[in-house]
Scaffold this motif. Structure first.
Motif, PDB file in Angstrom:
ATOM      1  N   ASN A  14       0.741  -1.129   0.002  1.00 35.70           N
ATOM      2  CA  ASN A  14      -0.072   0.110   0.186  1.00 35.70           C
ATOM      3  C   ASN A  14       0.699   1.501  -0.122  1.00 35.70           C
ATOM      4  N   LYS A  15       2.177   1.154   0.110  1.00 35.23           N
ATOM      5  CA  LYS A  15       2.987   2.451   0.389  1.00 35.23           C
ATOM      6  C   LYS A  15       3.061   3.066  -0.906  1.00 35.23           C
ATOM      7  N   THR A  16       2.918   4.430  -0.670  1.00 37.09           N
ATOM      8  CA  THR A  16       2.871   5.249  -2.128  1.00 37.09           C
ATOM      9  C   THR A  16       4.140   5.150  -2.692  1.00 37.09           C
ATOM     10  N   THR A  17       4.584   5.259  -4.144  1.00 39.40           N
ATOM     11  CA  THR A  17       5.660   5.103  -4.818  1.00 39.40           C
ATOM     12  C   THR A  17       6.124   6.686  -4.791  1.00 39.40           C
ATOM     13  N   TRP A  18       7.162   7.132  -4.519  1.00 40.11           N
ATOM     14  CA  TRP A  18       7.612   8.867  -4.562  1.00 40.11           C
ATOM     15  C   TRP A  18       8.058   8.810  -6.040  1.00 40.11           C
ATOM     16  N   THR A  19       7.319   9.599  -6.776  1.00 41.37           N
ATOM     17  CA  THR A  19       7.591  10.078  -8.082  1.00 41.37           C
ATOM     18  C   THR A  19       8.376  11.277  -8.264  1.00 41.37           C
ATOM     19  N   HIS A  20       8.778  11.771  -9.589  1.00 39.37           N
ATOM     20  CA  HIS A  20       9.433  13.046  -9.741  1.00 39.37           C
ATOM     21  C   HIS A  20       8.182  14.174  -9.608  1.00 39.37           C
ATOM     22  N   LEU A  21       7.109  13.763  -9.733  1.00 42.88           N
ATOM     23  CA  LEU A  21       5.785  14.763  -9.667  1.00 42.88           C
ATOM     24  C   LEU A  21       5.742  14.993  -8.075  1.00 42.88           C
ATOM     25  N   SER A 198       9.769  26.717 -11.560  1.00 42.47           N
ATOM     26  CA  SER A 198      10.693  26.890 -12.206  1.00 42.47           C
ATOM     27  C   SER A 198      11.520  25.772 -12.641  1.00 42.47           C
ATOM     28  N   ASN A 199      11.591  24.771 -12.077  1.00 39.13           N
ATOM     29  CA  ASN A 199      12.410  23.521 -12.321  1.00 39.13           C
ATOM     30  C   ASN A 199      11.370  22.480 -13.209  1.00 39.13           C
ATOM     31  N   TRP A 200      10.240  22.910 -13.549  1.00 38.06           N
ATOM     32  CA  TRP A 200       9.380  22.055 -14.200  1.00 38.06           C
ATOM     33  C   TRP A 200       9.521  21.988 -15.651  1.00 38.06           C
ATOM     34  N   THR A 201       9.042  21.170 -16.395  1.00 34.82           N
ATOM     35  CA  THR A 201       9.040  21.307 -17.998  1.00 34.82           C
ATOM     36  C   THR A 201       7.536  21.106 -18.161  1.00 34.82           C
ATOM     37  N   GLU A 202       7.445  21.590 -19.503  1.00 35.33           N
ATOM     38  CA  GLU A 202       5.979  21.382 -20.090  1.00 35.33           C
ATOM     39  C   GLU A 202       5.598  19.940 -19.972  1.00 35.33           C
ATOM     40  N   LEU A 203       6.222  18.935 -20.200  1.00 36.55           N
ATOM     41  CA  LEU A 203       5.923  17.669 -19.851  1.00 36.55           C
ATOM     42  C   LEU A 203       5.304  17.414 -18.472  1.00 36.55           C
ATOM     43  N   ASP A 204       6.214  17.840 -17.464  1.00 31.43           N
ATOM     44  CA  ASP A 204       5.798  17.580 -16.021  1.00 31.43           C
ATOM     45  C   ASP A 204       4.491  18.467 -15.865  1.00 31.43           C
ATOM     46  N   TYR A 208       1.218  16.394 -14.266  1.00 35.90           N
ATOM     47  CA  TYR A 208       0.475  16.668 -13.045  1.00 35.90           C
ATOM     48  C   TYR A 208      -0.647  17.276 -13.426  1.00 35.90           C
ATOM     49  N   ILE A 209      -1.043  18.028 -14.473  1.00 31.39           N
ATOM     50  CA  ILE A 209      -2.315  18.514 -14.676  1.00 31.39           C
ATOM     51  C   ILE A 209      -3.375  16.937 -14.737  1.00 31.39           C
ATOM     52  N   GLN A 210      -2.923  15.888 -15.270  1.00 28.02           N
ATOM     53  CA  GLN A 210      -3.398  14.730 -15.548  1.00 28.02           C
ATOM     54  C   GLN A 210      -3.932  13.928 -14.004  1.00 28.02           C
ATOM     55  N   ARG A 211      -2.673  13.934 -13.413  1.00 23.92           N
ATOM     56  CA  ARG A 211      -2.657  13.214 -12.147  1.00 23.92           C
ATOM     57  C   ARG A 211      -3.893  13.859 -11.120  1.00 23.92           C
ATOM     58  N   GLU A 212      -3.855  15.381 -11.086  1.00 27.63           N
ATOM     59  CA  GLU A 212      -4.487  16.069 -10.326  1.00 27.63           C
ATOM     60  C   GLU A 212      -5.786  16.552 -10.710  1.00 27.63           C
ATOM     61  N   GLU A 213      -6.165  15.933 -12.005  1.00 24.25           N
ATOM     62  CA  GLU A 213      -7.179  16.531 -12.538  1.00 24.25           C
ATOM     63  C   GLU A 213      -7.803  17.928 -12.662  1.00 24.25           C
ATOM     64  N   GLU A 281       2.115  14.313 -27.735  1.00 22.73           N
ATOM     65  CA  GLU A 281       2.423  15.129 -28.640  1.00 22.73           C
ATOM     66  C   GLU A 281       3.754  15.901 -28.045  1.00 22.73           C
ATOM     67  N   THR A 282       3.630  16.263 -26.632  1.00 24.05           N
ATOM     68  CA  THR A 282       4.644  17.151 -26.081  1.00 24.05           C
ATOM     69  C   THR A 282       5.743  16.306 -25.950  1.00 24.05           C
ATOM     70  N   ALA A 283       5.939  14.814 -25.716  1.00 29.14           N
ATOM     71  CA  ALA A 283       7.108  14.146 -25.501  1.00 29.14           C
ATOM     72  C   ALA A 283       7.734  13.987 -26.818  1.00 29.14           C
ATOM     73  N   GLN A 284       7.056  14.233 -28.018  1.00 33.90           N
ATOM     74  CA  GLN A 284       7.682  13.968 -29.174  1.00 33.90           C
ATOM     75  C   GLN A 284       8.208  15.407 -29.942  1.00 33.90           C
ATOM     76  N   THR A 285       7.663  16.464 -29.460  1.00 36.26           N
ATOM     77  CA  THR A 285       8.214  17.695 -30.033  1.00 36.26           C
ATOM     78  C   THR A 285       9.494  18.134 -29.783  1.00 36.26           C
ATOM     79  N   GLN A 286      10.030  18.872 -30.595  1.00 40.78           N
ATOM     80  CA  GLN A 286      11.350  19.353 -30.443  1.00 40.78           C
ATOM     81  C   GLN A 286      11.717  20.725 -30.424  1.00 40.78           C
TER      82      GLN A 286
END
Length: 313
Positions: A14-21, A198-204, A208-213, A281-286
């Protein structure tokens, strides 16, 4: 002994995994709480865009269940997409927040801002209106949603960015932030800009928007819009940016990666109707979101840095 082992197994399961988010969220909440603890009258710059929506969500989590100890501040160019303004007002009403809106248009009417020509983009002129609002309300810190990956000049800025009594930023004279210790001392008339993500990326941000709805304006998702292709950018056809004689108007499926003044914000071609599709899309854009969508940022790093030195976000 077996009972102990069983309890350990249940705990591990049941322990929550600590993620980069989780790490990014924790850092941002720490920064927001530092602002509240060290500053007297903080403001959170809230335009209704995705980054400011994320920062507001973080602030609500940081101070829950207490009332948000921040004033929301929107510097409105009067050239914003209505969908974004409607979203801004919904969020403010739902969370019973205090919102201060100051208009670049009013600065123009007062003679504080003078456009070089009538339909000139107003984005860069937000500086004057922002500095006037800071003085009017005596804000000692403004919290923004800027990220280092957006643009090179933003990457130079510290998380707590000191501004002098004229609102100016000196990139060569910034305060050290060793071990995440922030110096928030300011004299009368001076100001700090704080950047919790400041340390976040567009993908982050999108993860986060997805996780937090987190709710966003609908124009961040695919929709049909008339556009004209100019300099490899999709210029939306609106009353503020009408098509000119000879323009090839196309009806396309588009979405916005970033939103702002209509006259300088372009959508991108996209059929992404869900966050999952946007993440792909975000993961693939350059190309950075500003590089792909900002009609007024196609100059140089020096242009944005000059704006920031003068007091821009």
């Amino acid at each position: 002994m077996s009972a102990v082992i069983e309890k350990i197994e249940i705990y591990e399961k049941n322990k929550t995994t600590w993620t980069h988010l989780d790490a990014l969220e924790s850092e941002a909440i720490h920064i927001l709480r530092e602002v509240a603890a060290e500053c007297n009258n903080p403001a959170l710059l809230f335009s209704g865009g995705k980054d400011s929506a994320v920062v507001l969500h973080l602030a609500l989590k940081a101070f829950f269940p207490e009332t948000l100890p921040l004033t929301l501040l929107h510097i409105d160019t009067e050239h914003n997409y209505q969908e974004v303004l409607d979203f801004r007002d919904r969020v403010v009403k739902r969370n019973n927040l205090k919102l201060v809106v100051r208009s670049v248009g009013e600065s123009i009417r007062q003679g504080r801002v003078r456009l070089r020509y009538e339909d000139e983009p107003r984005n860069k002129y937000q500086t004057t209106t922002l500095l006037d609002a800071i003085r009017e309300h005596n804000f000692d810190v403004c919290i923004g949603g800027a990220r280092r990956d957006e643009e090179k000049a933003r990457a130079k800025e510290r998380i707590f960015s000191f501004r002098d009594e004229f609102g100016q930023w000196d990139p060569k004279n910034q305060r050290p932030e060793i071990w995440n210790i922030y110096n928030t001392r300011v004299a009368d008339g001076e100001n700090i800009r704080a950047f919790p993500i400041s340390n976040w990326t567009e993908l982050d941000v999108w993860e986060y928007i997805q996780r937090e709805e987190i709710e966003l304006p609908e124009i961040y998702f695919t929709h049909q819009r008339d556009v004209v292709i100019k300099n490899n950018l999709l210029v939306p056809v609106t009353t503020l940016t009408p098509a000119k004689e000879g323009d090839d108007i196309r009806r396309m499926s588009v979405r916005f990666r970033t939103v702002g003044d209509i006259t300088c914000t372009a959508p991108v071609a996209s059929t992404a109707a869900t966050i999952e599709a946007i993440l792909l899309e975000t993961a693939q854009t350059q190309v950075t979101e500003r590089g792909a969508t900002r009609l007024d940022d196609q100059t140089s790093e020096a242009a944005m840095e000059l704006r920031k030195k003068e007091g821009y976000f």
